[in-house]
Design a protein around this motif. Structure first.
Motif, PDB file in Angstrom:
ATOM      1  N   UNK A  27      33.408  32.626  78.650  1.00 49.38           N
ATOM      2  CA  UNK A  27      34.040  33.657  77.821  1.00 49.38           C
ATOM      3  C   UNK A  27      33.846  35.040  78.432  1.00 49.38           C
ATOM      4  N   UNK A  28      32.650  35.321  78.929  1.00 49.71           N
ATOM      5  CA  UNK A  28      32.378  36.638  79.491  1.00 49.71           C
ATOM      6  C   UNK A  28      33.198  36.907  80.747  1.00 49.71           C
ATOM      7  N   UNK A  29      33.489  35.867  81.529  1.00 53.03           N
ATOM      8  CA  UNK A  29      34.235  36.064  82.769  1.00 53.03           C
ATOM      9  C   UNK A  29      35.748  36.007  82.582  1.00 53.03           C
ATOM     10  N   UNK A  30      36.205  35.546  81.424  1.00 52.38           N
ATOM     11  CA  UNK A  30      37.649  35.541  81.163  1.00 52.38           C
ATOM     12  C   UNK A  30      37.988  36.544  80.058  1.00 52.38           C
ATOM     13  N   UNK A  31      37.526  36.257  78.836  1.00 51.21           N
ATOM     14  CA  UNK A  31      37.734  37.224  77.771  1.00 51.21           C
ATOM     15  C   UNK A  31      37.023  38.535  78.038  1.00 51.21           C
ATOM     16  N   UNK A  32      36.012  38.519  78.909  1.00 47.70           N
ATOM     17  CA  UNK A  32      35.281  39.735  79.227  1.00 47.70           C
ATOM     18  C   UNK A  32      36.143  40.796  79.878  1.00 47.70           C
ATOM     19  N   UNK A  33      37.038  40.401  80.785  1.00 47.18           N
ATOM     20  CA  UNK A  33      37.872  41.448  81.391  1.00 47.18           C
ATOM     21  C   UNK A  33      38.918  41.950  80.403  1.00 47.18           C
ATOM     22  N   UNK A  34      39.303  41.137  79.406  1.00 47.20           N
ATOM     23  CA  UNK A  34      40.168  41.645  78.337  1.00 47.20           C
ATOM     24  C   UNK A  34      39.465  42.761  77.568  1.00 47.20           C
ATOM     25  N   UNK A  35      38.199  42.513  77.198  1.00 49.45           N
ATOM     26  CA  UNK A  35      37.427  43.524  76.483  1.00 49.45           C
ATOM     27  C   UNK A  35      37.219  44.757  77.355  1.00 49.45           C
ATOM     28  N   UNK A  36      36.981  44.535  78.641  1.00 47.83           N
ATOM     29  CA  UNK A  36      36.786  45.660  79.554  1.00 47.83           C
ATOM     30  C   UNK A  36      38.029  46.507  79.706  1.00 47.83           C
ATOM     31  N   UNK A 297      35.594  38.533  92.111  1.00 47.56           N
ATOM     32  CA  UNK A 297      34.661  37.426  92.293  1.00 47.56           C
ATOM     33  C   UNK A 297      33.210  37.893  92.212  1.00 47.56           C
ATOM     34  N   UNK A 298      32.907  39.035  92.816  1.00 49.00           N
ATOM     35  CA  UNK A 298      31.544  39.553  92.754  1.00 49.00           C
ATOM     36  C   UNK A 298      31.200  40.005  91.332  1.00 49.00           C
ATOM     37  N   UNK A 299      32.181  40.528  90.635  1.00 44.58           N
ATOM     38  CA  UNK A 299      31.952  40.902  89.239  1.00 44.58           C
ATOM     39  C   UNK A 299      31.607  39.664  88.412  1.00 44.58           C
ATOM     40  N   UNK A 300      32.322  38.572  88.640  1.00 45.64           N
ATOM     41  CA  UNK A 300      32.006  37.312  87.957  1.00 45.64           C
ATOM     42  C   UNK A 300      30.603  36.827  88.314  1.00 45.64           C
ATOM     43  N   UNK A 301      30.219  36.988  89.578  1.00 53.26           N
ATOM     44  CA  UNK A 301      28.875  36.581  90.008  1.00 53.26           C
ATOM     45  C   UNK A 301      27.813  37.373  89.266  1.00 53.26           C
ATOM     46  N   UNK A 302      28.050  38.670  89.087  1.00 55.29           N
ATOM     47  CA  UNK A 302      27.096  39.502  88.361  1.00 55.29           C
ATOM     48  C   UNK A 302      26.958  39.052  86.910  1.00 55.29           C
ATOM     49  N   UNK A 303      28.079  38.774  86.261  1.00 53.03           N
ATOM     50  CA  UNK A 303      28.047  38.302  84.874  1.00 53.03           C
ATOM     51  C   UNK A 303      27.277  36.981  84.785  1.00 53.03           C
ATOM     52  N   UNK A 304      27.555  36.076  85.709  1.00 55.53           N
ATOM     53  CA  UNK A 304      26.822  34.805  85.744  1.00 55.53           C
ATOM     54  C   UNK A 304      25.327  35.054  85.851  1.00 55.53           C
ATOM     55  N   UNK A 305      24.938  35.949  86.746  1.00 56.31           N
ATOM     56  CA  UNK A 305      23.520  36.203  86.963  1.00 56.31           C
ATOM     57  C   UNK A 305      22.841  36.842  85.769  1.00 56.31           C
ATOM     58  N   UNK A 306      23.499  37.818  85.142  1.00 58.87           N
ATOM     59  CA  UNK A 306      22.889  38.533  84.018  1.00 58.87           C
ATOM     60  C   UNK A 306      22.708  37.609  82.821  1.00 58.87           C
ATOM     61  N   UNK A 307      23.751  36.845  82.488  1.00 56.30           N
ATOM     62  CA  UNK A 307      23.643  35.942  81.336  1.00 56.30           C
ATOM     63  C   UNK A 307      22.663  34.805  81.627  1.00 56.30           C
ATOM     64  N   UNK A 308      22.700  34.268  82.832  1.00 54.03           N
ATOM     65  CA  UNK A 308      21.777  33.188  83.199  1.00 54.03           C
ATOM     66  C   UNK A 308      20.329  33.656  83.153  1.00 54.03           C
ATOM     67  N   UNK A 309      20.096  34.910  83.520  1.00 53.21           N
ATOM     68  CA  UNK A 309      18.735  35.445  83.499  1.00 53.21           C
ATOM     69  C   UNK A 309      18.138  35.376  82.105  1.00 53.21           C
ATOM     70  N   UNK A 310      18.942  35.699  81.099  1.00 52.06           N
ATOM     71  CA  UNK A 310      18.461  35.627  79.719  1.00 52.06           C
ATOM     72  C   UNK A 310      18.083  34.189  79.368  1.00 52.06           C
ATOM     73  N   UNK A 311      18.960  33.248  79.710  1.00 50.52           N
ATOM     74  CA  UNK A 311      18.712  31.850  79.359  1.00 50.52           C
ATOM     75  C   UNK A 311      17.482  31.274  80.023  1.00 50.52           C
ATOM     76  N   UNK A 312      17.351  31.465  81.342  1.00 50.30           N
ATOM     77  CA  UNK A 312      16.225  30.843  82.053  1.00 50.30           C
ATOM     78  C   UNK A 312      14.909  31.562  81.747  1.00 50.30           C
TER      79      UNK A 312
END
Length: 383
Positions: A27-36, A297-312
């Motif tokens: 959602x953050x990598x697809x709907x996220x750019x809509x919100x942005x 693509x790098x923006x998506x990588x950042x989102x992946x990293x930030x959200x994953x950091x919270x989970x792990x």
């Protein structure tokens, strides 16, 4: 052998913890750019035509992107019922504000161009801004509160008591996380506009996106420092029963230690925060180098990293309780039954790939830039 016993209960719980993360990241990598894009709208587009260019850059895909938000909410409801019950009741006013803002988005998209009046269109443009900014902020504020612990407890009969207030959610660390969320999604929205538009809109998006990427790096670092220095994590102090029935009161836990303990045990988990920092930094460099696809693509990588950091960082905790650490919800004691998780996994294995394939096909068909000429001659754009 009973079919659902092909996978152990503890394995299914971990799989659904991972799948919940996948849905949130999707959602953050697809709907996220809509919100942005909605948040950036007053800043990157100065004329009515430019605003229509920005709006139409997401006009063909924004509705489909909401699928991931619905799937995420559905997964919480079905796979983690106590999490759904506590979060959606405790954060009720915050959720209501988010839903109100999200409702403004489709109304703004549909009604903005119905009249030629500049005042009419300007009002709907601000509605689209609210529909982008408010959810971005509240999602981050919610995560900030989860990391600190939420003021809820269970009675012996498992009734939920939430003792927090709406304004209590707006504490300094939660607001910092909210600003990080806004910066992250503004960066992503700018990356999308750079890819999908040209001319003044793309140039302004490059400028504000660069600022947002830098802010995301800074706020992510500050969030980590604040978390290490000022926010105690939680830990389970009893034996962990990974195969027993889901009941958070069967364990003991305490509000002590740190959320960084998992990285000491499993150093490879540092990949998550590294992706968060590296993705934002590389997105910033790509914007300055006027690259398009790599920026996204790098923006998506950042989102992946930030959200994953919270989970792990929190694992195995999902929703810790600041009132009664024993009541904290974890991967091992907040899930649905073994059979329910297995049936949901089978259904997900069938339909999630179809959703991914359909989404990829839609983006392939709708690939290409939105320019002012296509807007002025009304050649197929909806808004």
């Amino acid at each position: 052998m009973i079919l659902h016993e092909l996978l152990d209960y503890d394995t299914l719980r971990v799989i659904w913890w991972v799948l919940l993360g996948v849905l949130l990241i999707a959602f953050a990598t697809t709907g996220g750019f809509d919100l942005g894009v909605g948040t950036l709208l007053p800043f990157v587009a100065k004329t009515d035509t430019e605003r229509r260019v920005a709006i139409n850059s997401v006009g063909a895909t924004w509705e489909g992107n909401q699928v991931w938000l619905i799937l995420g909410g559905g997964a919480i409801f079905a796979a983690w019922p106590p999490l759904y019950a506590v979060s959606f009741s405790g954060f009720y006013l915050a959720m209501f504000a988010t839903l109100f803002a999200l409702i403004l988005r489709p109304v703004g998209f549909k009604y903005r161009s119905k009249r030629e009046s500049p005042r009419w269109r300007n009002n709907w443009d601000w509605a689209l801004f609210v529909g982008g900014f408010v959810p971005s902020l509240i999602f981050g504020v919610a995560v900030g509160n989860v990391l600190q612990g939420v003021p809820f407890r269970f009675a012996d009969d498992m009734r939920i008591f939430y003792e927090g207030t709406f304004f209590g959610l707006l504490n300094p660390y939660a607001l910092l996380c909210g600003l990080l969320s806004v910066a992250m999604l503004v960066m992503h929205g700018a990356a999308w506009l750079i890819l999908k538009t040209e001319g003044p809109v793309a140039e302004r998006a490059r400028h504000y996106g660069s600022l947002a990427a830098f802010a995301a790096i800074l706020l992510f670092a500050l969030g980590g420092i604040f978390l290490a220095a000022g926010v105690d994590g939680y830990r389970i102090t009893s034996e962990i029963n990974t195969v027993g029935p889901s009941n958070p009161l069967f364990k003991t836990a305490e509000h002590a230690g740190t959320w960084f303990a998992n990285y000491g045990t499993y150093p490879w988990l540092l990949i998550a925060p590294a992706c968060g920092f590296a993705g934002a930094a590389l997105a910033l460099l790509s914007m300055r180098a006027r690259l398009e696809v790599t920026t996204l693509l790098f923006s998506k990588l950042s989102i992946f990293g930030i959200i994953s950091t919270v989970g792990v960082s929190m694992f195995p905790f999902i929703l810790p309780s600041s009132l009664d650490p024993r009541a904290s919800l974890t991967v091992w004691d907040a899930s649905s039954s073994h059979m329910t998780l297995f049936i949901m996994l089978v259904v997900s294995a069938i339909f999630l790939p179809l959703i991914f394939l359909y989404t990829a096909w839609v983006y392939k068909v709708l690939w290409g830039k939105v320019d002012e000429k296509a807007i002025t001659d009304k050649s197929g754009h909806a808004y």
